[in-house]
Each structure stands twice: as C-alpha cells, then as structure tokens.
Design a protein around this motif. Structure first.
Motif, PDB file in Angstrom:
ATOM      1  N   GLU A 126       0.831  -1.210   0.000  1.00  0.00           N
ATOM      2  CA  GLU A 126       0.000   0.000   0.000  1.00  0.00           C
ATOM      3  C   GLU A 126       0.868   1.264   0.000  1.00  0.00           C
ATOM      4  OE1 GLU A 126      -3.402   2.107   2.716  1.00  0.00           O
ATOM      5  OE2 GLU A 126      -3.030  -0.019   3.049  1.00  0.00           O
ATOM      6  N   LYS A 185      -2.092  -8.576  -9.057  1.00  0.00           N
ATOM      7  CA  LYS A 185      -3.157  -8.185  -8.124  1.00  0.00           C
ATOM      8  C   LYS A 185      -3.156  -6.665  -7.920  1.00  0.00           C
ATOM      9  CE  LYS A 185      -5.452  -8.997  -3.735  1.00  0.00           C
ATOM     10  NZ  LYS A 185      -6.149  -7.737  -3.975  1.00  0.00           N
ATOM     11  N   ASP A 245      -6.253  -4.331  -9.146  1.00  0.00           N
ATOM     12  CA  ASP A 245      -6.969  -3.503  -8.153  1.00  0.00           C
ATOM     13  C   ASP A 245      -6.990  -2.038  -8.593  1.00  0.00           C
ATOM     14  OD1 ASP A 245      -7.440  -5.698  -6.593  1.00  0.00           O
ATOM     15  OD2 ASP A 245      -5.945  -5.234  -5.056  1.00  0.00           O
ATOM     16  N   GLY A 271      -9.452  -1.582 -11.437  1.00  0.00           N
ATOM     17  CA  GLY A 271     -10.813  -2.069 -11.239  1.00  0.00           C
ATOM     18  C   GLY A 271     -11.121  -3.383 -11.937  1.00  0.00           C
ATOM     19  N   GLU A 328     -11.021  -7.687 -11.902  1.00  0.00           N
ATOM     20  CA  GLU A 328     -11.144  -8.729 -10.875  1.00  0.00           C
ATOM     21  C   GLU A 328     -10.021  -9.745 -11.010  1.00  0.00           C
ATOM     22  OE1 GLU A 328     -14.518 -11.815  -9.484  1.00  0.00           O
ATOM     23  OE2 GLU A 328     -15.242  -9.899 -10.263  1.00  0.00           O
TER      24      GLU A 328
END
Length: 199
Positions: free
Chosen positions: A99, A126, A130, A133, A135
């Motif tokens: 993050e 991943k 993310d 947007g 999956e």
C-alpha cells in the motif's frame, strides 16, 4: 506533471516503511520514461538490491532474452517493481508495504502513461488489477490473457504473465512464456491479424 526523475529522487530518500533499514540500495526502476510498455514485478531480489537496478539477476536475464526475441531492448521499455526495496530474505511483501510503496508505482505509471502494462507474477497482477478495477482470481487463471482498461484518455492493455523466476523453477513453461511474449510483441506493433494467422 511530475517526471520519472522527480519520483526517483523521492524514492531514493524514502523512509515510509521499515524496509529502508534492511535494504542495500533502493531500486526505483529503469528504462525509457516515454515507454509504450511498462513491465511490473513484485520486489527487488538479492542481485537487484546490490546493484540498485530491477531484474538484473537470473530472472532478469530471462526477461532481457524474452524482450530481445520480440525486438525490444531494456532501454525501450520501463521496468520496475511494486516495492522499491528488497524485503529481508526475499519474503513476500506485506499488504502495508504494498500500500505504501504502491503509491510510487501509481505515480510512475501516471508519468509514463504507457499503452500497455505487463504484470510479472501474482503480486504485480493483483496490484495492477486492483488499480484498474479488474477482478483478480489467480495468476494461473489470468496469465496470457489481454485485459483492457481506460486511463490517461486512452484504452490501455494489461497483460498478466508469470514472473520470470517461476519459469526458471519450471522450465517446462518456457515455450508458453515465449508465446506470451510473441503476443505482447504483436500487440505493440499493432499488427492487424491476417488470414494466415488463423491457418
């Protein structure tokens, strides 16, 4: 609009998480800041940590080889990782590290505005999915497929593939890997398929 150089300067002074205490060098990324394609990996490994450059170990050699097969040199593309410091003992990045450090990657992508992002492995895929947007289920389900997203006023392509290190562990996957790079090469040259492609 900030430049790759400005973001790099900031990365080289970063103390936002504890990884700066254990790393040898920061690894901001390298290559062409106007690249059409950006390759994103997970985190620097031992060789990268020592040299301060991404993908310079065995996995990097394989990546360079794959690029040359589709007529690209490392300086034609931009190569970086989600994390800019090596996690101790090559452990997986923590969600907190991803993050914090992922903000730099977002800014690098905004500065480059590539037409294509190639995600190398599960963590990079991943993160990018993310961000755009999309999956994400698992790398084995999405690898080699072409995804599209809208960003920077244009349609961009997102291509998840295995991390080159995975191919070194499982050489039986190399042929499939080469095919995926050929597909990347074709997308970049915007080659229109002809009838011969379907024979």
């Amino acid at each position: 609009m900030e430049t790759i150089e400005e973001i790099t300067k900031e990365i080289l002074n970063c103390k936002k998480c504890d990884l700066y205490k254990t790393k040898t060098n920061y690894v901001p990324g390298s290559g062409n800041e106007h690249a059409e394609v950006v390759f994103v990996g997970e985190a620097p490994g031992r060789e990268e940590d020592l040299k301060g450059e991404p993908f310079v170990g065995a996995a990097g050699k394989l990546l360079t080889e794959m690029l040359s097969k589709i007529g690209l040199r490392r300086e034609d593309v931009f190569i970086c990782n989600v994390l800019k410091c090596r996690p101790p003992n090559n452990r997986d990045p923590s969600p907190e590290e991803i993050e914090i450090c992922g903000e730099y990657l977002k800014r690098q992508l905004d500065a480059i505005k590539p037409n294509m992002i190639v995600c190398l492995g599960r963590f990079a895929t991943k993160f990018i999915f993310d961000l755009f947007g999309l999956e994400f289920s698992s790398i084995s389900k999405v690898k080699g497929r072409i995804f599209e997203a809208q960003r920077w006023g244009k349609k961009i392509k997102i291509v998840p593939i295995y991390h080159p290190a995975a191919i070194l562990y499982r050489p039986q996957l190399k042929e499939e890997y080469e095919q995926q790079f050929r597909k990347i090469g074709e997308l970049l040259s915007k080659k229109q398929p002809t009838l011969f492609d379907y024979i």
